[in-house]
Motif scaffolding. Sequence first.
Motif, mmCIF file in Angstrom:
data_model
loop_
_atom_site.group_PDB
_atom_site.id
_atom_site.type_symbol
_atom_site.label_atom_id
_atom_site.label_comp_id
_atom_site.label_asym_id
_atom_site.label_seq_id
_atom_site.Cartn_x
_atom_site.Cartn_y
_atom_site.Cartn_z
ATOM 1 N N ALA A 136 -25.308 19.699 20.474
ATOM 2 C CA ALA A 136 -26.522 19.900 21.276
ATOM 3 C C ALA A 136 -26.664 18.841 22.362
ATOM 4 C CB ALA A 136 -27.749 19.888 20.372
ATOM 5 N N ARG A 137 -26.144 17.639 22.101
ATOM 6 C CA ARG A 137 -26.224 16.551 23.086
ATOM 7 C C ARG A 137 -24.864 16.263 23.715
ATOM 8 N NH1 ARG A 137 -30.494 12.201 20.395
ATOM 9 N NH2 ARG A 137 -32.192 13.695 20.086
ATOM 10 N N ASN A 138 -24.007 17.266 23.649
ATOM 11 C CA ASN A 138 -22.664 17.159 24.249
ATOM 12 C C ASN A 138 -21.906 15.951 23.712
ATOM 13 O OD1 ASN A 138 -20.660 18.242 25.924
ATOM 14 N ND2 ASN A 138 -21.233 16.902 27.626
ATOM 15 N N TYR A 139 -22.162 15.600 22.453
ATOM 16 C CA TYR A 139 -21.492 14.524 21.709
ATOM 17 C C TYR A 139 -21.720 13.134 22.299
ATOM 18 C CZ TYR A 139 -19.302 18.712 19.887
ATOM 19 O OH TYR A 139 -19.098 19.957 19.341
ATOM 20 N N ALA A 140 -22.714 13.024 23.205
ATOM 21 C CA ALA A 140 -23.002 11.728 23.817
ATOM 22 C C ALA A 140 -23.721 10.781 22.861
ATOM 23 C CB ALA A 140 -23.852 11.921 25.074
ATOM 24 N N ASP A 141 -24.243 11.313 21.747
ATOM 25 C CA ASP A 141 -25.026 10.502 20.810
ATOM 26 C C ASP A 141 -24.204 9.969 19.645
ATOM 27 O OD1 ASP A 141 -24.687 13.139 19.984
ATOM 28 O OD2 ASP A 141 -26.577 13.224 18.882
ATOM 29 N N GLY A 142 -22.885 10.127 19.700
ATOM 30 C CA GLY A 142 -22.034 9.686 18.595
ATOM 31 C C GLY A 142 -21.376 8.334 18.839
ATOM 32 N N LEU A 143 -20.897 7.752 17.763
ATOM 33 C CA LEU A 143 -20.185 6.478 17.831
ATOM 34 C C LEU A 143 -18.957 6.579 18.730
ATOM 35 C CD1 LEU A 143 -19.399 3.615 16.862
ATOM 36 C CD2 LEU A 143 -18.399 4.673 14.836
ATOM 37 N N LEU A 144 -18.258 7.698 18.665
ATOM 38 C CA LEU A 144 -17.032 7.844 19.453
ATOM 39 C C LEU A 144 -17.311 7.756 20.948
ATOM 40 C CD1 LEU A 144 -15.067 10.654 17.573
ATOM 41 C CD2 LEU A 144 -14.869 8.173 17.325
ATOM 42 N N ASN A 145 -18.454 8.289 21.378
ATOM 43 C CA ASN A 145 -18.757 8.238 22.802
ATOM 44 C C ASN A 145 -19.042 6.818 23.257
ATOM 45 O OD1 ASN A 145 -19.153 9.892 25.258
ATOM 46 N ND2 ASN A 145 -21.194 8.991 25.205
ATOM 47 N N GLN A 146 -19.634 6.019 22.384
ATOM 48 C CA GLN A 146 -19.836 4.607 22.712
ATOM 49 C C GLN A 146 -18.484 3.936 22.967
ATOM 50 O OE1 GLN A 146 -22.139 2.666 19.630
ATOM 51 N NE2 GLN A 146 -23.487 4.436 19.404
ATOM 52 N N THR A 147 -17.513 4.264 22.139
ATOM 53 C CA THR A 147 -16.174 3.689 22.290
ATOM 54 C C THR A 147 -15.488 4.223 23.529
ATOM 55 O OG1 THR A 147 -16.015 3.477 19.885
ATOM 56 C CG2 THR A 147 -13.961 3.327 21.138
ATOM 57 N N ARG A 148 -15.747 5.487 23.872
ATOM 58 C CA ARG A 148 -15.172 6.060 25.087
ATOM 59 C C ARG A 148 -15.652 5.271 26.308
ATOM 60 N NH1 ARG A 148 -15.564 10.812 26.854
ATOM 61 N NH2 ARG A 148 -13.645 11.994 26.537
ATOM 62 N N ASN A 149 -16.926 4.888 26.307
ATOM 63 C CA ASN A 149 -17.469 4.106 27.419
ATOM 64 C C ASN A 149 -16.822 2.723 27.486
ATOM 65 O OD1 ASN A 149 -19.220 6.187 28.151
ATOM 66 N ND2 ASN A 149 -20.874 5.436 26.840
ATOM 67 N N VAL A 150 -16.563 2.141 26.317
ATOM 68 C CA VAL A 150 -15.875 0.844 26.267
ATOM 69 C C VAL A 150 -14.467 0.977 26.835
ATOM 70 C CG1 VAL A 150 -14.909 -0.920 24.736
ATOM 71 C CG2 VAL A 150 -17.217 -0.039 24.318
ATOM 72 N N ILE A 151 -13.769 2.031 26.432
ATOM 73 C CA ILE A 151 -12.406 2.265 26.923
ATOM 74 C C ILE A 151 -12.414 2.424 28.442
ATOM 75 C CG2 ILE A 151 -10.500 3.921 26.950
ATOM 76 C CD1 ILE A 151 -11.058 4.412 23.967
ATOM 77 N N ASP A 152 -13.375 3.168 28.955
ATOM 78 C CA ASP A 152 -13.493 3.373 30.405
ATOM 79 C C ASP A 152 -13.596 2.027 31.121
ATOM 80 O OD1 ASP A 152 -15.164 3.653 32.965
ATOM 81 O OD2 ASP A 152 -14.694 5.754 32.537
ATOM 82 N N ALA A 153 -14.506 1.168 30.657
ATOM 83 C CA ALA A 153 -14.699 -0.142 31.295
ATOM 84 C C ALA A 153 -13.457 -1.014 31.158
ATOM 85 C CB ALA A 153 -15.907 -0.839 30.680
ATOM 86 N N GLU A 154 -12.850 -1.006 29.971
ATOM 87 C CA GLU A 154 -11.667 -1.844 29.727
ATOM 88 C C GLU A 154 -10.501 -1.425 30.623
ATOM 89 O OE1 GLU A 154 -11.196 -4.469 28.043
ATOM 90 O OE2 GLU A 154 -12.620 -4.597 26.387
ATOM 91 N N VAL A 155 -10.252 -0.133 30.721
ATOM 92 C CA VAL A 155 -9.098 0.339 31.493
ATOM 93 C C VAL A 155 -9.306 0.098 32.984
ATOM 94 C CG1 VAL A 155 -7.730 2.361 32.134
ATOM 95 C CG2 VAL A 155 -8.381 2.005 29.750
ATOM 96 N N ARG A 156 -10.501 0.370 33.480
ATOM 97 C CA ARG A 156 -10.758 0.123 34.907
ATOM 98 C C ARG A 156 -10.561 -1.358 35.251
ATOM 99 N NH1 ARG A 156 -12.709 4.540 37.436
ATOM 100 N NH2 ARG A 156 -13.733 6.108 36.137
ATOM 101 N N THR A 157 -11.044 -2.219 34.370
ATOM 102 C CA THR A 157 -10.927 -3.656 34.620
ATOM 103 C C THR A 157 -9.485 -4.123 34.490
ATOM 104 O OG1 THR A 157 -13.139 -3.875 33.665
ATOM 105 C CG2 THR A 157 -11.906 -5.904 34.033
ATOM 106 N N ALA A 158 -8.769 -3.582 33.524
ATOM 107 C CA ALA A 158 -7.359 -3.932 33.353
ATOM 108 C C ALA A 158 -6.542 -3.526 34.575
ATOM 109 C CB ALA A 158 -6.808 -3.250 32.102
ATOM 110 N N ARG A 159 -6.846 -2.371 35.120
ATOM 111 C CA ARG A 159 -6.116 -1.912 36.306
ATOM 112 C C ARG A 159 -6.459 -2.777 37.520
ATOM 113 N NH1 ARG A 159 -3.642 3.101 36.008
ATOM 114 N NH2 ARG A 159 -4.072 3.595 38.179
ATOM 115 N N ALA A 160 -7.705 -3.231 37.607
ATOM 116 C CA ALA A 160 -8.069 -4.158 38.686
ATOM 117 C C ALA A 160 -7.302 -5.465 38.525
ATOM 118 C CB ALA A 160 -9.577 -4.410 38.676
ATOM 119 N N HIS A 161 -7.124 -5.900 37.274
ATOM 120 C CA HIS A 161 -6.365 -7.126 36.990
ATOM 121 C C HIS A 161 -4.916 -6.975 37.458
ATOM 122 C CE1 HIS A 161 -4.845 -10.637 34.953
ATOM 123 N NE2 HIS A 161 -4.145 -9.928 34.084
#
Length: 369
Positions: free
Chosen positions: A181-206
């Motif tokens: 119903a919330r497009n899975y945005a309310d789960g633990l996995l989505n929190q980790t997906r957001n972390v992965i997004d930030a980590e990968v973008r920053t790693a690529r900038a590095h």
Amino acid sequence: MNNLEVQQAIIDALNQHNSYLQRLSSSSIHEILNHFDDLSLEMLKQLRDLLDDLNEAEKTTLTSGKYTTASLKEIQGVMTNWQQSISIILSEILDISMIALASYESAYIYKLANKRAPVISGKTLLNKAKKTPYAGGQLLDYIFPNVAESVRKKAEYVIRDGVSNGQTNQEIIQRIKGTKARNYADGLLNQTRNVIDAEVRTARAHISNNTYVETWRTLGFEFTKDIATLDGRTTTICASRDGRVQKLDANHQRPPYHYRCRTVQVGCDKDGKLDGTRPFVADNRPVKGIPKDQRDGKIGQVDANTTYKEWFGRQDDSFQKEWLGTTRFKFYKEGKYSIDKFVDPFSGRNFTLKELKEKDFKSFKNFGL
């Protein structure tokens, strides 16, 4: 092409190039997240079946964090395998994309400088970047091991908490996965997906910034200059460091200074002078998010040697107040604080209002704060 022409070409191109790199990063992140989702959904499928088979005594044992029976050890094994798979598989995928990016970035700068690029080893550039900490001490090899360990622990907390509070196995799985119903945005996995997004973008900038530095050295530059983005989304740390000139081979902090950092270092002479102009956006929205009838005066060019501090001082009060916040804006205007005074020069961390008050109690008192 002389050094000044190289600098201007690079400043112009990097501003456009950064937008392209963001899209390229999004593609890489999408691939990594797809694998993360596949691994996680397989884990949840196995976990659901194993939870269904537990008896009441085993559930009680599980809430205490112990894995003593064959069924509980299976659950432990599923969680451990999930953690290891995330750590190993996603790290391998990231390495492949980073090697390609390092080779591409080096060739790109040589092309801007109108120089023939030497044979470039993306793997060598990556290995060198892996030895250099960034964004406050992160190392490339620790990204997914840390992510994997964190998400496994959090999933175990959810399981123990859910069982202890009488939730059904389906409810426990939903807390980890999220609800449809919330497009899975309310789960633990989505929190980790957001972390992965930030980590990968920053790693690529590095990787990009490390590659630039190696390329400046090869092109004969002895100094680099920090070039932040002149807009309302730039952080105070990047704003305070914009225009800083440093010896290329000296030990000093280099971008990315924080997660999703957009600052780059451009090769320069000792005086740091650059030729040409640099763009600005006096808004906290990206250009595409600003209606065309609202762009007048918000988008333009300034001299390439204009620092963020100088540019910021020319903006109107509404922009300054939105960027600084009400209290810091009062200090900026009435206390004659420059924007770098709000940042710890070593760590790059914003001073809290409490810390600012301790540093300048008299001003706080005079301002009625």
